[in-house]
Write a protein that holds these residues in place. Structure first.
Motif, PDB file in Angstrom:
ATOM      1  N   ASP A  92     -92.142   9.379 -63.473  1.00 14.87           N
ATOM      2  CA  ASP A  92     -91.050   9.366 -64.452  1.00 14.87           C
ATOM      3  C   ASP A  92     -91.234   8.164 -65.383  1.00 14.87           C
ATOM      4  O   ASP A  92     -90.875   7.046 -65.029  1.00 14.87           O
ATOM      5  N   PRO A  93     -91.775   8.391 -66.580  1.00 14.47           N
ATOM      6  CA  PRO A  93     -92.082   7.276 -67.486  1.00 14.47           C
ATOM      7  C   PRO A  93     -90.854   6.415 -67.794  1.00 14.47           C
ATOM      8  O   PRO A  93     -90.982   5.203 -67.992  1.00 14.47           O
ATOM      9  N   ALA A  94     -89.663   7.017 -67.780  1.00 12.73           N
ATOM     10  CA  ALA A  94     -88.454   6.258 -68.119  1.00 12.73           C
ATOM     11  C   ALA A  94     -88.156   5.167 -67.088  1.00 12.73           C
ATOM     12  O   ALA A  94     -87.406   4.229 -67.361  1.00 12.73           O
ATOM     13  N   LEU A  95     -88.731   5.271 -65.898  1.00 12.67           N
ATOM     14  CA  LEU A  95     -88.501   4.229 -64.895  1.00 12.67           C
ATOM     15  C   LEU A  95     -89.402   3.022 -65.139  1.00 12.67           C
ATOM     16  O   LEU A  95     -89.222   1.975 -64.526  1.00 12.67           O
ATOM     17  N   GLY A  96     -90.375   3.185 -66.029  1.00 14.73           N
ATOM     18  CA  GLY A  96     -91.230   2.061 -66.407  1.00 14.73           C
ATOM     19  C   GLY A  96     -92.069   1.521 -65.266  1.00 14.73           C
ATOM     20  O   GLY A  96     -92.430   0.339 -65.253  1.00 14.73           O
ATOM     21  N   THR A  97     -92.398   2.382 -64.330  1.00 12.43           N
ATOM     22  CA  THR A  97     -93.239   1.953 -63.210  1.00 12.43           C
ATOM     23  C   THR A  97     -94.588   1.472 -63.733  1.00 12.43           C
ATOM     24  O   THR A  97     -95.164   2.078 -64.620  1.00 12.43           O
ATOM     25  N   GLN A  98     -95.066   0.352 -63.156  1.00 16.61           N
ATOM     26  CA  GLN A  98     -96.243  -0.307 -63.728  1.00 16.61           C
ATOM     27  C   GLN A  98     -97.570   0.117 -63.098  1.00 16.61           C
ATOM     28  O   GLN A  98     -98.622  -0.269 -63.556  1.00 16.61           O
ATOM     29  N   GLY A  99     -97.498   0.787 -62.002  1.00 16.49           N
ATOM     30  CA  GLY A  99     -98.724   1.138 -61.264  1.00 16.49           C
ATOM     31  C   GLY A  99     -98.253   1.443 -59.872  1.00 16.49           C
ATOM     32  O   GLY A  99     -97.084   1.768 -59.687  1.00 16.49           O
TER      33      GLY A  99
END
Ligand SMILES: O[C@H]1[C@H](O)[C@@H](O)[C@H](O)[C@@H](O)[C@H]1O
Ligand SMILES: [Fe+2]
Ligand SMILES: [Fe+2]
Length: 308
Positions: free
Chosen positions: A152-159
């Motif tokens: 989910d790109p909106a969660l801004g997970t970095q890796g």
């Protein structure tokens, strides 16, 4: 003749419903009092799993990055993104989530060569074989679905470093009982006078509900399911703390616990062998098991689709 036959069918149906509600009632009693023992040989299994000293570079590099980057500031930002009113939360059923997660290869895990869906079914099946309540079986089935946050790109997970791996609290000194403790030297919080002190931003007995655990799949899934399921508190604790090995296995951070956390610790410890040691069981047959688990999913997630 026909009316009698119809009546018979109707009676059978009612009988079936009665039996089902009796078994639900038994399950509900079990959910309050359940046996926390498991069939695993803990001593033998301890020597087989989680051998981080012998782990490959993939695992070591994973933790080096995670321990440098899980700071208080990062954790506040990640939670703000999760709760942001402007985030459109993806909608999915539990089974859809399981299928979606299946493509992920967990970089932090030294022990499994199975896919995620197989690991989830293995854990659930081991819990079921041991005669544990259905709420615990379904907890085994879903406990790693939080790893979906990667998609989910909106969660801004970095890796993967902010998704998988063991967890630990931020905002106080990192305990030596966390795996690879020396790698925290690269974390800027170790140079903050408050965050690096023994109790940091917390006080003794404040309760784990008030402690910020490193952001990842446990914390995310806990927030997703807590208001969208009928699971008991023990199940929510199993989800939220299952990666918190320094606490549930090594005995660290006990000074932060409040009264309620003692029962939660028991629950998490009862769950742990099914997460870990079932990794050596046979590969489960997904399609054969699906009907049984769909029934459990309907019971504990009656609204079907969840907002993730
Ligand atoms: O590598 C594993 C894996 O990512 C698990 O899902 C997690 O719960 C563990 O604690 C972790 O160390
Ligand atoms: Fe996990
Ligand atoms: Fe797991």
């Amino acid at each position: 003749m026909a009316p009698t036959a119809l009546a018979d069918v109707a009676d059978d149906h009612t009988l079936g419903q009665h039996l089902e509600s009796i078994s639900d009632a038994i399950d509900d009693v079990n959910s309050i009092k359940y046996d926390t023992k498991s069939k695993f040989d803990a001593a033998k299994d301890k020597a087989t799993f989680r051998q981080y000293e012998d782990a490959c570079d993939r695992v070591r590099n994973f933790y080096r990055e995670q321990h440098a980057k899980q700071t208080v500031a990062y954790n506040l930002a990640a939670r703000a993104r999760f709760y942001s009113a402007s985030r459109t939360r993806p909608r999915m059923t539990i089974w859809q989530a399981m299928e979606k997660l299946d493509t992920l290869v967990d970089e932090s895990d030294p022990d499994t060569s199975l896919s995620q869906i197989e690991h989830l079914l293995q854990s659930a099946e081991a819990i079921r074989r041991d005669g544990k309540p259905r709420w615990m079986q379904v907890t085994g089935l879903i406990h790693d679905l939080g790893k979906l946050m990667l998609f989910d790109p909106a969660l801004g997970t970095q890796g993967q470093w902010d998704v998988v791996g063991d967890t630990f609290p931020v905002g106080l000194a990192f305990d030596r009982r966390i795996i690879y403790p020396d790698t925290f030297a690269a974390n800027p919080d170790t140079r903050d006078p408050v965050y690096a002190s023994p109790l940091g931003i917390y006080h003794a007995g404040c309760g784990l509900d008030n402690v910020m655990l490193s952001w990842g799949h446990d914390e995310y899934l806990y927030h997703v399911v807590k208001d969208q399921s009928t699971l008991p508190d023990e199940a929510l604790a199993m989800i939220r703390y299952h990666s918190f090995y320094p606490w549930h296995r090594e005995g660290a951070y006990r000074e932060l616990m409040a009264d309620k956390d003692h029962a939660m610790l028991q629950a998490v410890q009862a769950f742990n062998p099914y997460d870990l040691y079932s990794k050596s069981d046979d590969v489960p047959r997904v399609e054969d098991l699906k009907p049984y688990y769909m029934g459990l999913i309907d019971k504990f997630f009656p609204q079907g689709e969840l907002a993730w």
